[in-house]
Design a protein around this motif. Structure first.
Motif, short mmCIF file in Angstrom:
data_model
loop_
_atom_site.label_atom_id
_atom_site.label_comp_id
_atom_site.label_asym_id
_atom_site.label_seq_id
_atom_site.Cartn_x
_atom_site.Cartn_y
_atom_site.Cartn_z
N LYS A 149 -3.46 2.42 -6.32
CA LYS A 149 -3.42 3.12 -5.38
C LYS A 149 -1.94 2.37 -4.57
CE LYS A 149 -4.48 5.63 -1.35
NZ LYS A 149 -5.68 6.22 -0.16
N PRO A 150 -0.90 2.56 -5.00
CA PRO A 150 -0.21 1.66 -4.17
C PRO A 150 0.37 1.50 -3.35
CG PRO A 150 0.40 2.39 -6.75
CD PRO A 150 -0.40 3.29 -5.80
N GLY A 151 0.52 -0.07 -2.62
CA GLY A 151 0.79 0.26 -1.57
C GLY A 151 -0.79 0.32 -0.27
N CYS A 152 -1.43 0.87 -1.09
CA CYS A 152 -2.71 0.33 -0.25
C CYS A 152 -4.07 -1.00 0.67
CB CYS A 152 -4.14 0.86 -1.10
SG CYS A 152 -4.74 0.38 -2.44
N ARG A 153 -4.17 -0.49 1.05
CA ARG A 153 -5.02 -1.76 1.88
C ARG A 153 -6.50 -1.28 0.93
NH1 ARG A 153 -2.01 -4.51 5.54
NH2 ARG A 153 -4.08 -6.28 6.24
N CYS A 154 -7.20 -2.08 0.82
CA CYS A 154 -8.66 -2.36 0.93
C CYS A 154 -9.79 -2.95 2.01
CB CYS A 154 -9.01 -3.00 -0.22
SG CYS A 154 -10.72 -2.79 -0.93
N VAL A 155 -10.75 -1.56 2.10
CA VAL A 155 -11.60 -1.47 3.58
C VAL A 155 -13.17 -2.16 2.58
CG1 VAL A 155 -13.05 -1.51 5.11
CG2 VAL A 155 -11.36 -0.68 5.06
N THR A 156 -14.02 -3.34 2.07
CA THR A 156 -14.03 -3.51 1.84
C THR A 156 -15.50 -3.71 2.35
OG1 THR A 156 -15.22 -5.09 -0.65
CG2 THR A 156 -14.05 -6.16 1.08
N THR A 157 -17.28 -3.40 1.89
CA THR A 157 -18.13 -4.29 2.26
C THR A 157 -19.38 -5.09 1.24
OG1 THR A 157 -17.37 -2.72 4.14
CG2 THR A 157 -19.94 -3.06 4.04
N ASP A 158 -20.08 -5.77 1.80
CA ASP A 158 -21.02 -6.43 0.82
C ASP A 158 -22.50 -6.05 1.87
OD1 ASP A 158 -21.92 -9.94 0.33
OD2 ASP A 158 -20.75 -8.59 2.56
N THR A 159 -23.39 -5.43 1.00
CA THR A 159 -24.42 -6.06 1.67
C THR A 159 -25.81 -6.08 0.65
OG1 THR A 159 -24.96 -3.23 1.24
CG2 THR A 159 -23.68 -4.00 3.22
N CYS A 160 -26.58 -6.41 1.07
CA CYS A 160 -27.57 -7.84 0.52
C CYS A 160 -29.28 -6.90 0.10
CB CYS A 160 -27.25 -9.16 0.17
SG CYS A 160 -29.29 -9.10 -1.15
N VAL A 161 -30.00 -5.93 -0.02
CA VAL A 161 -31.48 -5.70 0.27
C VAL A 161 -31.97 -5.89 -0.84
CG1 VAL A 161 -29.91 -3.54 0.92
CG2 VAL A 161 -30.66 -2.94 -1.30
N PRO A 162 -33.78 -5.98 -0.64
CA PRO A 162 -34.55 -5.99 -1.60
C PRO A 162 -34.24 -5.24 -2.70
CG PRO A 162 -35.60 -5.76 0.61
CD PRO A 162 -34.45 -5.33 0.96
N ILE A 163 -34.43 -6.07 -3.74
CA ILE A 163 -34.35 -5.22 -5.44
C ILE A 163 -35.26 -3.49 -5.39
CG2 ILE A 163 -36.42 -6.33 -6.10
CD1 ILE A 163 -32.46 -5.72 -7.67
#
Length: 472
Positions: free
Chosen positions: A344-358
């Motif tokens: 997606k040319p020109g885009c920005r990324c809002v990135t989120t990481d989470t971690c939960v019990p498997i």
């Protein structure tokens, strides 16, 4: 682009006064203490979607003593200092929200001691993981923590990084033995030792690991290293759905298979890396796995995993046993973030990481996917699913505020789901600017207030990377 509403209000900037700038340039010269706009802008951006005015100057330090000089000047003048390594932060850690000095330690690239017999190494903070591994590979050793980017080891310690190998080798928290740190007053202290364990006093090493540059500047790091495994094999396997891939991962972990890496790419990520790296992979949810051990052990692990994958519809198992083939696959995985941006040319990324019990991973991912598809935003998912950690990136047009608002709403819902499932708001990105409100939700006001008191006890003038993790 306006900041989302849950970010803390901007504090008053504290500019570098002429007397301090003169002292810095007298010590470092104008080449290593620069006020050039282009350089300040470079150091005033990271991989987060936030736009903040750049720092007042950039100083390139080449030794612990030089870092101590900068900090002494900053303390005398009450000026903020933002430690800078490789610039790969995703949550706004490097942004000069109150102005000041960007202290670049990327030239501190000496590998100081390799103790092969003890499986330890001591490096300057600017050494990157690839540089370290190139240096120790000929001794049959490697450092396993692999966050994807060729990050600096000082920065990896400061953000408590982990990555693709964490399911077997742990994170920076488990693999940092000791640190050299310059305090906000310019004092040099050392924490920990090369001993494998200690009961001596407070664990200051763990206090600084994950502190995101808010308590001091890490200038040297002592690390655990590991023997290169006798045999290494990588495999990819495709699944009819993300759920099937995740259920396979859960079964692998619950059966105790000592897999070294287990990475998830959704169909959008596979499509992006195909375009970027010309791989020609089937565009379906995929697990990229790696096995370490003896020849017999690796073969047994691989057979077990293949049988589990078949039970969940996994097919097209493809093996990469040569170093070249494995490198090609893992390079593509590490390119997933940049590859997705290019869709997606020109885009920005809002990135989120989470971690939960498997055991709750499938629920967390499935509900997050349902929400983003209902919202209609383009997205991609990659995940270190072997330890319950995944990353969801929302691709937004920076000129359309409604897209940013939607991404932030989805991100908040994803985090709140992780907390409800006894997980964390960030498995490895850290808090930075972006997740301060989420930290309060996760830890509670009492715990965050204790963090504030620790911060003020060690940094009463609030000059170490101010405005990050929590507001004062």
């Amino acid at each position: 682009m306006n900041a989302p509403a849950h970010l803390p209000a901007a504090a008053e900037r504290r500019a570098v006064p002429p007397a301090m700038l003169q002292a810095l340039q007298a010590r470092f010269g104008e080449q290593r203490c620069s006020t050039a706009l282009a350089l300040r802008q470079q150091h005033g951006r990271d991989e987060s979607p936030f736009d903040v005015d750049p720092p007042d100057c950039v100083v390139f330090a080449e030794s612990t003593e030089e870092v101590a000089f900068v900090m002494a000047q900053a303390h005398a003048h009450g000026v903020p200092v933002i430690p800078y390594g490789a610039g790969s932060s995703l949550e706004g850690h490097l942004l000069a929200v109150q102005g000041g000095v960007s202290l670049d330690v990327s030239r501190m690239k000496s590998i100081l001691h390799v103790h092969a017999e003890d499986l330890t190494v001591t490096v300057q903070a600017g050494v990157t993981r690839n540089q370290l591994n190139a240096e120790i590979r000929h001794q049959g050793l490697f450092f396993p923590i692999d966050p994807g980017a060729d990050a600096s080891l000082g920065g990896m310690a400061a953000t408590r990084a982990s990555g693709t190998n964490a399911v077997r080798y742990g994170t920076m928290r488990e693999n940092v033995l000791g640190l050299t740190v310059v305090t906000p007053e310019g004092e040099v202290i050392r924490t920990g030792s090369r001993a494998r364990k200690s009961s001596a006093g407070y664990d200051l090493t763990r206090l600084f690991v994950g502190s995101e540059g808010t308590l001091g500047v890490i200038t040297e790091v002592s690390l655990r290293i590991f023997p290169l495994p006798e045999a290494v094999s990588a495999a990819i396997c495709f699944f009819p759905s993300i759920d099937a891939a995740v259920q396979t991962t859960i079964q692998i972990i619950q059966l105790g298979v000592p897999i070294a890496r287990c990475e998830l790419l959704d169909a959008h990520s596979v499509r992006a890396v195909n375009l970027h790296d010309k791989l020609g992979l089937r565009e379906a949810p995929m697990l990229l796995m790696e096995f370490h051990g003896s020849e017999a052990g690796v073969a047994e692990q691989a057979k077990t995993v293949q049988e589990i994958a078949r039970d969940f519809g996994g097919e097209d198992f493809d093996w990469a046993t040569t170093p070249e083939a494995r490198t090609r696959l893992w390079t593509a995985r590490h390119h997933a973030y940049l590859s997705a941006l290019q869709t997606k040319p020109g885009c920005r990324c809002v990135t989120t990481d989470t971690c939960v019990p498997i055991s709750r991973l499938a629920e967390s991912i499935n509900e997050s996917v349902q929400e983003v598809e209902a919202a209609g935003l383009p997205y991609f998912i990659v995940g270190h699913v072997g330890d319950g950690n995944f990353h969801l990136g929302y691709l937004i047009d920076p000129e359309i505020p409604a897209e940013r608002e939607t991404a932030e709403r989805l991100s908040a819902q994803m985090v709140q789901r992780a907390l409800r499932l006894d997980g964390t708001c960030t498995g490895e990105h850290g808090i930075g600017l972006h997740k301060q409100g989420f930290l309060v939700e996760e830890a509670g006001e009492g715990a965050v207030d204790m963090m504030r008191r620790l911060k003020l006890a060690l940094d009463p003038k609030n000059i170490m990377n101010p405005g990050k993790i929590f507001s004062l």
